[in-house]
Design a protein around this motif. Structure first.
Motif, PDB file in Angstrom:
ATOM      1  N   SER A 174       6.228   1.157  -6.216  1.00  0.00           N
ATOM      2  CA  SER A 174       6.113   0.733  -7.527  1.00  0.00           C
ATOM      3  C   SER A 174       5.421  -0.662  -7.627  1.00  0.00           C
ATOM      4  O   SER A 174       4.593  -1.041  -8.631  1.00  0.00           O
ATOM      5  CB  SER A 174       7.435   0.563  -7.908  1.00  0.00           C
ATOM      6  N   ALA A 175       5.458  -1.197  -6.742  1.00  0.00           N
ATOM      7  CA  ALA A 175       4.742  -2.571  -6.718  1.00  0.00           C
ATOM      8  C   ALA A 175       3.202  -2.478  -6.640  1.00  0.00           C
ATOM      9  O   ALA A 175       2.672  -3.137  -7.406  1.00  0.00           O
ATOM     10  CB  ALA A 175       4.993  -3.443  -5.337  1.00  0.00           C
ATOM     11  N   LEU A 176       2.799  -1.699  -6.015  1.00  0.00           N
ATOM     12  CA  LEU A 176       1.321  -1.404  -5.817  1.00  0.00           C
ATOM     13  C   LEU A 176       0.735  -0.830  -7.174  1.00  0.00           C
ATOM     14  O   LEU A 176      -0.355  -1.197  -7.924  1.00  0.00           O
ATOM     15  CB  LEU A 176       1.203  -0.204  -4.890  1.00  0.00           C
ATOM     16  N   ALA A 177       1.730   0.017  -7.834  1.00  0.00           N
ATOM     17  CA  ALA A 177       1.252   0.621  -9.209  1.00  0.00           C
ATOM     18  C   ALA A 177       1.176  -0.813 -10.203  1.00  0.00           C
ATOM     19  O   ALA A 177       0.445  -0.870 -11.146  1.00  0.00           O
ATOM     20  CB  ALA A 177       2.123   1.574  -9.677  1.00  0.00           C
ATOM     21  N   LEU A 178       2.046  -1.658 -10.195  1.00  0.00           N
ATOM     22  CA  LEU A 178       2.069  -2.763 -10.774  1.00  0.00           C
ATOM     23  C   LEU A 178       0.985  -3.717 -10.545  1.00  0.00           C
ATOM     24  O   LEU A 178       0.362  -4.267 -11.535  1.00  0.00           O
ATOM     25  CB  LEU A 178       3.366  -3.675 -10.695  1.00  0.00           C
ATOM     26  N   THR A 202       1.478  -8.542  -4.940  1.00  0.00           N
ATOM     27  CA  THR A 202       1.329  -7.162  -4.657  1.00  0.00           C
ATOM     28  C   THR A 202       1.187  -6.866  -3.007  1.00  0.00           C
ATOM     29  O   THR A 202       1.841  -6.030  -2.668  1.00  0.00           O
ATOM     30  CB  THR A 202       0.410  -6.278  -5.413  1.00  0.00           C
ATOM     31  N   ALA A 203       0.166  -7.399  -2.618  1.00  0.00           N
ATOM     32  CA  ALA A 203      -0.317  -7.412  -1.185  1.00  0.00           C
ATOM     33  C   ALA A 203       0.778  -7.746  -0.397  1.00  0.00           C
ATOM     34  O   ALA A 203       1.094  -6.901   0.860  1.00  0.00           O
ATOM     35  CB  ALA A 203      -1.685  -8.068  -1.097  1.00  0.00           C
ATOM     36  N   ALA A 204       1.372  -8.846  -0.711  1.00  0.00           N
ATOM     37  CA  ALA A 204       2.476  -9.357   0.409  1.00  0.00           C
ATOM     38  C   ALA A 204       3.697  -8.290   0.279  1.00  0.00           C
ATOM     39  O   ALA A 204       4.455  -8.087   1.213  1.00  0.00           O
ATOM     40  CB  ALA A 204       2.947 -10.849  -0.056  1.00  0.00           C
ATOM     41  N   THR A 205       4.022  -7.836  -0.763  1.00  0.00           N
ATOM     42  CA  THR A 205       5.111  -6.907  -1.260  1.00  0.00           C
ATOM     43  C   THR A 205       5.055  -5.674  -0.353  1.00  0.00           C
ATOM     44  O   THR A 205       5.713  -5.053   0.238  1.00  0.00           O
ATOM     45  CB  THR A 205       5.276  -6.765  -2.752  1.00  0.00           C
ATOM     46  N   CYS A 206       3.609  -5.152  -0.629  1.00  0.00           N
ATOM     47  CA  CYS A 206       3.314  -3.842   0.008  1.00  0.00           C
ATOM     48  C   CYS A 206       2.913  -3.911   1.593  1.00  0.00           C
ATOM     49  O   CYS A 206       2.578  -2.698   2.221  1.00  0.00           O
ATOM     50  CB  CYS A 206       2.088  -2.914  -0.754  1.00  0.00           C
ATOM     51  N   GLY A 207       2.773  -5.122   2.043  1.00  0.00           N
ATOM     52  CA  GLY A 207       2.350  -5.073   3.515  1.00  0.00           C
ATOM     53  C   GLY A 207       0.765  -4.619   3.743  1.00  0.00           C
ATOM     54  O   GLY A 207       0.693  -4.004   4.532  1.00  0.00           O
ATOM     55  N   ILE A 208      -0.129  -4.845   2.670  1.00  0.00           N
ATOM     56  CA  ILE A 208      -1.576  -4.473   2.808  1.00  0.00           C
ATOM     57  C   ILE A 208      -2.094  -5.542   2.119  1.00  0.00           C
ATOM     58  O   ILE A 208      -1.700  -6.716   2.201  1.00  0.00           O
ATOM     59  CB  ILE A 208      -1.616  -3.316   1.790  1.00  0.00           C
ATOM     60  N   THR A 209      -3.573  -5.617   2.256  1.00  0.00           N
ATOM     61  CA  THR A 209      -4.338  -6.752   1.986  1.00  0.00           C
ATOM     62  C   THR A 209      -4.729  -6.795   0.494  1.00  0.00           C
ATOM     63  O   THR A 209      -4.756  -5.825  -0.133  1.00  0.00           O
ATOM     64  CB  THR A 209      -5.775  -6.592   2.704  1.00  0.00           C
ATOM     65  N   VAL A 210      -4.967  -8.058   0.195  1.00  0.00           N
ATOM     66  CA  VAL A 210      -5.516  -8.149  -1.146  1.00  0.00           C
ATOM     67  C   VAL A 210      -6.584  -7.299  -1.665  1.00  0.00           C
ATOM     68  O   VAL A 210      -6.833  -6.857  -2.670  1.00  0.00           O
ATOM     69  CB  VAL A 210      -5.846 -10.017  -1.510  1.00  0.00           C
ATOM     70  N   ASP A 211      -7.662  -7.063  -0.792  1.00  0.00           N
ATOM     71  CA  ASP A 211      -8.774  -6.656  -1.141  1.00  0.00           C
ATOM     72  C   ASP A 211      -8.347  -5.040  -1.345  1.00  0.00           C
ATOM     73  O   ASP A 211      -8.927  -4.227  -2.072  1.00  0.00           O
ATOM     74  CB  ASP A 211      -9.580  -6.692   0.045  1.00  0.00           C
ATOM     75  N   GLU A 212      -7.425  -4.561  -0.569  1.00  0.00           N
ATOM     76  CA  GLU A 212      -6.900  -2.894  -0.766  1.00  0.00           C
ATOM     77  C   GLU A 212      -6.454  -3.039  -2.363  1.00  0.00           C
ATOM     78  O   GLU A 212      -6.677  -1.888  -3.147  1.00  0.00           O
ATOM     79  CB  GLU A 212      -5.708  -2.579   0.308  1.00  0.00           C
ATOM     80  N   VAL A 213      -5.804  -3.918  -2.647  1.00  0.00           N
ATOM     81  CA  VAL A 213      -4.996  -3.802  -3.967  1.00  0.00           C
ATOM     82  C   VAL A 213      -6.368  -3.944  -5.180  1.00  0.00           C
ATOM     83  O   VAL A 213      -6.228  -3.151  -5.977  1.00  0.00           O
ATOM     84  CB  VAL A 213      -4.026  -4.983  -4.235  1.00  0.00           C
TER      85      VAL A 213
END
Ligand code: SF4
Length: 698
Positions: A222-226, A265-276
């Motif tokens: 849900s965070a990634l979608a936001l 978003t990246a910090a919440t999802c455990g991914i990189t800013v670039d991925e978002v």
């Protein structure tokens, strides 16, 4: 020799609902193939169901009624006659019903997806009896509700259109294992130049074959979608005209999305800013260039506390970029809401005749079987009738489920093909027919065809269809009248509401001959709006959610078991565990087919090399996975398929085939999702240790 080809349908809990051709020689089924003429099946079956003949004639098929002679769970039975079985059941249920019929609980799910052998005659029987109702939540209701608040009904992109998409997000699912015929379309899209992106905490077989894999932490979709909304809005990658005409609440959504910077978003999802950033840009720019962008969202991501909200957030994305304008754009969660199924005609809830009966949630069966009578609960559960389900293996927090079924004062009836983990606890075990031996009618949740299943062979042994078993019990209990006499064909003929324009051409007799008929639906269902919501628009802001006590806007809800919600628990149990379907099993079906079980080998736990090293675990070690609810053992596979911080136990093993007699549901919880009262199987924290280290831990 007589040889016939019978049109049938795969009955399993899979969106593909394949059309089958069954070869029958002198009354014996010799081959099951996918029908090459069915547009989505296209002659292809998964490995599991291509072995359906083996499963039907399996030497361990239950062929006679049986009575338990051993301890509950021991699995010792003796053969009895149908008369004795039915009389025992009727006597016992009558005596319980004389006190309070709500003490009797049906427990069923998707062991068959057929509308006749599912909840037709069974529904009539339990409604007439006044038994407790069952809230059938175990798989899909969280996502269903999230989608419904946003789109209005589970209507979405037709699977036959996906091949024309230019970008496909495969979000929270592993279609190679559990939605093969969508995967075939996605592969075709790839051949035509589409990009495939998998979003999944686990590098599944599907994720491996996509162009890109984004491994979010469980429960953060849900965070990634936001975060995607934030970028789409900030960078003006929007379809303003579509938003203005066909959506509700864009202003409020804009404010909410502003909070979800790519960094947060990246910090919440455990991914990189670039991925978002890149995901949002790819989605928005492809749509803005006029090409179809499509999302196949699946049920994996909604098995967490905020699972309903996650699906809701993702379901908002197509309207933002105008993806619904294209037949190959939009999103599919499920097509089930497209079918005007006439469940009331089949199940006849009017037979309750005004009685108000309680509802038991199948996802909390562990707790509920252990409860005493209480004003806020009603009577203690005294009898359970299980059909099309295997709760001892599949229900969360299994130690409690098992203790419940062990109760000496619980009367348990199980209708089954095989002696499952649940069947071992039956007082009376009844042999049910397989799909080759009975008639049924199907809707699907992955395509748009009404499907007919003809009986290919006579029932084996003394097996009977579920419908017939409930007719016979009803008769023994004095429930008479035409509703309890209708044949399976008569039931099937009532399956769809012909007054609905989508199914006006439904005719059971012709459906049996052709095997399938497509619903009347426009290729692009929301190209011109017409959402099934109260406003007729895609609802970014939902008054219905507000009325139901939910945030009316897309939001992020952290897992129950996460650092954010429970840091103490996360310190004690630092690894998130998910237990998605093993490729060769279908929920708990097929585990007893030797060839399929051999392919799976034994219960495994995939663990990241860094997490394994920190625990002194080598590839192939036996490990113990545990938390405060329970523990089970599995063989470790040290692999980066599981992202750091995540362990994956492919499921659902029958407990009796595991070396310790346990499975992944030893550690899952009975907490429920934000909406839809569904289980949170993938909202589970655990610790893992080598088995030879167990003496060091309680
Ligand atoms: S399980 Fe799914 S893919 Fe396999 S045959 Fe059945 S419907 Fe088709």
């Amino acid at each position: 020799m007589t040889k016939t080809l019978v049109k049938a349908v795969c009955p399993h809990d899979c969106p593909d609902t394949c059309a089958l051709l069954v070869t029958v020689e002198d009354g014996v089924a010799t081959e099951v193939k996918g029908d090459p003429d069915h547009p989505t099946t296209a002659g292809v079956l998964c490995t599991k169901v291509s072995r359906y003949v083996d499963r039907t004639y399996h030497p361990e098929r239950l062929l006679y009624p049986m009575r338990r002679v051993g301890r509950k769970g021991e699995g010792k039975f003796e053969r009895i006659s149908w008369d004795e079985a039915l009389n025992t059941i009727a006597d016992k249920l009558e005596s319980i019903a004389a006190r309070d019929p709500q003490a009797i609980l049906p427990y069923s799910y998707a062991g068959t997806m057929g509308l006749v052998q599912g909840e037709a005659m069974a529904g009539r029987f339990f409604h007439r009896l006044g038994a407790s109702l069952l809230d059938r939540t175990v798989c899909a209701t969280a996502g269903f509700m999230g989608y419904k608040y946003t789109i209005g009904a589970t209507v979405g992109t037709d699977v036959e259109q996906f091949q024309d998409a230019k970008l496909i997000l495969i979000w929270g699912g592993n279609p190679i294992a559990s939605n093969l015929h969508f995967w075939m379309r996605a592969q075709e899209a790839k051949r035509r130049g589409a990009k495939l992106i998998a979003i999944d905490p686990y590098r599944s077989l599907t994720a491996e074959k996509c162009h890109q894999h984004i491994a979010v932490l469980p429960g953060t979709d849900s965070a990634l979608a936001l975060g995607m909304m934030h970028v789409l809005i900030k960078e003006q990658l929007l379809d303003h005209e579509y938003i203005a005409q066909h959506t509700l609440g864009f202003g409020q959504l804009k404010d909410r999305a502003a909070e979800w910077t790519p960094e947060r978003t990246a910090a919440t999802c455990g991914i990189t800013v670039d991925e978002v950033l890149n995901l949002a840009r790819e989605y928005g720019r492809t749509a803005q260039s006029g090409d179809p962008v499509a999302i196949r969202v699946n049920y994996g991501l909604q098995r967490v506390r905020g699972g309903g909200m996650a699906v809701r957030n993702i379901a908002c994305l197509p309207a933002l970029v105008g993806a619904w304008r294209h037949a190959a754009g939009g999103i599919q969660l499920s097509s089930s809401g497209t079918f005007p199924a006439n469940r009331a005609a089949l199940q006849r809830p009017d037979l309750l005749a005004g009685r108000k009966v309680r509802t038991i949630n199948m996802s909390t069966i562990g707790d509920d079987l252990l409860r005493d009578s209480a004003p806020d609960f009603g009577p203690k559960i005294e009898a359970v009738v299980v059909y099309n389900a295997n709760p001892v293996a599949i229900a969360p927090e299994s130690p409690k489920v098992q203790r419940g079924f062990e109760r000496e004062d619980l009367f348990t009836v199980v209708l089954e093909h095989f002696q499952t983990d649940t069947a071992d606890y039956a007082d009376i075990l009844l042999p049910a027919t397989t799909q080759l031996e009975h008639v049924d009618v199907h809707l699907t949740y992955g395509h748009l065809y009404m499907m007919a299943n003809n009986a290919a062979i006579a029932p084996l042994g003394e097996a009977k269809p579920n419908s017939e078993i409930f007719r016979l019990i009803a008769r023994r209990m004095g429930f008479s009248g035409p509703l309890f006499e209708e044949t399976d064909d008569e039931l099937a003929a009532q399956a769809f509401d012909k007054r609905d324009s989508r199914a006006m051409h439904f005719d059971w007799e012709s459906l049996k001959k052709t095997g399938w008929q497509k619903l009347n639906m426009p290729a692009a269902p929301f190209a011109h709006g017409g959402f099934y919501t109260p406003s007729g628009k895609c609802e970014f802001y939902s008054e219905a959610m507000l009325a139901d006590g939910l945030d009316p806007l897309p939001t992020y809800i952290a897992n129950y078991e996460s650092v954010a919600s429970n840091p103490e628990l996360a310190a004690k149990y630092p690894l998130a565990m998910i237990s998605p379907p093993a490729r060769n099993f279908l929920n708990s079906t097929f585990v007893n087919v030797q060839s399929l079980r051999s392919t799976e080998g034994e219960p495994h736990l995939d663990i990241h090399p860094a997490d394994a090293a920190a625990r002194g675990i080598d590839n192939g070690d036996m490990v113990r996975i545990y938390n405060d609810r329970g523990a089970f053992v599995a063989r470790a596979r040290v692999t980066a398929r599981a992202r750091a911080g995540l362990v994956v136990g492919l499921s659902i093993w029958w407990k009796k085939y595991a070396s310790d007699g346990k499975n992944a549901n030893e550690v899952t919880s009975q907490r429920l999702t934000d909406m839809g009262r569904a289980p949170t199987f993938y909202d589970t924290l655990v610790q893992v240790e080598r088995v030879d280290a167990t003496l060091n831990n309680p």
